[in-house]
Design an enzyme around this catalytic site. Structure first.
Site, PDB file in Angstrom:
ATOM      1  N   GLU A 112       0.815  -1.222   0.000  1.00 55.58           N
ATOM      2  CA  GLU A 112       0.000   0.000   0.000  1.00 55.58           C
ATOM      3  C   GLU A 112       0.846   1.269   0.000  1.00 55.58           C
ATOM      4  OE1 GLU A 112      -3.649   0.589   1.944  1.00 55.58           O
ATOM      5  OE2 GLU A 112      -4.169  -1.532   2.078  1.00 55.58           O
ATOM      6  N   HIS A 357      -2.617  -1.874   9.867  1.00 57.26           N
ATOM      7  CA  HIS A 357      -2.103  -3.229  10.045  1.00 57.26           C
ATOM      8  C   HIS A 357      -0.852  -3.159  10.907  1.00 57.26           C
ATOM      9  CE1 HIS A 357      -4.098  -5.843   6.809  1.00 57.26           C
ATOM     10  NE2 HIS A 357      -4.690  -4.663   6.703  1.00 57.26           N
TER      11      HIS A 357
END
Length: 396
Positions: A112, A357
């Site tokens: 990402e 995360h």
């Protein structure tokens, strides 16, 4: 850009120094040297490195050769422009973390990284510690994948996934960004060629729905084929990333059975979930390897979780897998000796987490003497006809 004031890299602060390489670029000089080394074996005198003398110390890289360890880390950075909150601050903090703890990592796999400028800023600042890196372009916004390495990268590839959610699901974004499997081949001083895979499977919207499940299975099948080819080429394989799949899911089963990958966390800690609900976030992270939807993560606040996330205080979606090359008598095997969830603390000086995360780091020993007698928590599961039929049902 053009709106936020003082956004440029001159605001990075005194602790984030530019590398010596960039200073040389500013001087606009290029310095070269040539030397005939007189290195003919058996003829040239005092050719060996044992003659270097006490004043010529070995570098930290050579010390790692003696230790025969390889350390890797994976992190989903949550870096989507305009959507990810506090993105620039978090990206700088991740960069600073990699600089501060550079000795703990040899390979860094990030997911990402949707804004290329974030990658370029990071590369500029950590190039003195991780001189080799790759950023992978794909579709409209890129694959969001980057790999940094202390070892020379001799080859890189990107394989876009054939199935990647539906183009009609615009808000979910998987199809637009063009996710895939990125890989680099590094030249390791002990193991020679190691192939590092970095990937991000399509997101878990309606995680157990047949539609999303089938796409993740297809992605697992495609990267598994690439991993098998790498092993057949004589490369050791390490596969990291956000697989958006729980340990018992069908997609993870494909990776275990078809690619013959070993899950580092399962090998060290086992992958069995307790029957009772977990009461502590710390226990869930340290003992179950939770990396996503943890109540301890500030970006999880206010989210509605399913029964699984509520019961075990999150999910394990991020992994470090590995597989040894097709063995020969002379090959040295990899063996995972430790694994842990990382990036669990708050960003220094702020009240929010590094990402939505947590990361996963693993340490591998090379040529471990008890390789054949190692932990049996995560044995390789054979590929059976029943398994293939079950996967075919999903893919229909």
């Amino acid at each position: 850009k053009f709106v936020a004031k003082k956004r440029g890299k001159e605001e990075l602060g005194p602790t984030m120094k530019r590398s010596s390489l960039n200073q040389k670029e500013e001087n606009e000089e290029l310095k070269v040297v040539s030397l005939n080394c007189w290195g003919l074996k058996f003829v040239a005198k005092k050719r060996g490195k044992e003659e270097l003398g006490p004043t010529m110390k070995r570098s930290s890289l050579n010390q790692k050769e003696e230790n025969e360890e390889l350390k890797v880390v994976s992190l989903n950075c949550w870096g989507l422009k305009f959507v990810a909150k506090k993105r620039e601050i978090r990206m700088k903090a991740i960069t600073q973390h990699l600089i501060q703890f550079y000795s703990q990592y040899d390979i860094v796999a990030l997911q990402e990284i949707w804004v290329e400028l974030d990658y370029l800023n990071m590369k500029e600042l950590i190039s003195i510690y991780f001189p080799h890196s790759r950023f992978f372009h794909s579709a409209a916004l890129g694959g969001g994948l980057a790999i940094f390495s202390k070892h020379l990268i001799v080859e890189s590839n990107f394989h876009p996934y054939s199935l990647n959610n539906s183009p009609l699901h615009i808000l979910e974004g998987d199809w637009i960004v063009g996710k895939g499997a990125a890989s680099v081949v590094i030249n390791h001083p002990v193991l020679n060629r190691i192939e590092i895979f970095n990937t991000h499977f399509c997101a878990g919207f309606g995680e157990m729905s047949d539609f999303m499940q089938s796409h993740r299975i297809a992605q697992a099948w495609e990267i598994s084929k690439l991993i098998k080819i790498a092993a057949e080429r004589g490369h050791h394989v390490i596969a990291m990333g956000d697989f958006n799949s729980t340990p018992e899911s069908a997609a993870t089963d494909v990776l275990n059975r078809y690619a013959q990958l070993k899950d580092c966390w399962a090998e060290i800690n086992g992958s069995f979930l307790p029957f009772e609900a977990v009461e502590s976030d710390e226990i869930a992270i340290k003992e179950l390897g939770i990396t996503c939807n943890s109540p301890a993560n500030t970006w999880s606040h206010g989210k509605r979780f399913d029964e699984r996330s509520t019961r075990w205080r999150g999910k394990r979606l991020d992994y470090v897998f590995y597989r040894n090359a097709n063995q020969t008598e002379s090959s040295k095997p990899l063996h995972c000796t430790s694994v842990q969830v990382c990036f669990t603390e708050l960003v220094p000086g702020h009240t929010f987490s590094f990402s939505d995360h947590y990361g996963v780091s693993a340490t591998f020993s090379i040529n471990c003497k008890d390789f054949d007698k190692k932990n049996k928590n995560n044995p390789i599961v054979p590929l059976t006809s029943n398994f293939c039929l079950e996967m075919a049902e999903y893919l229909k």
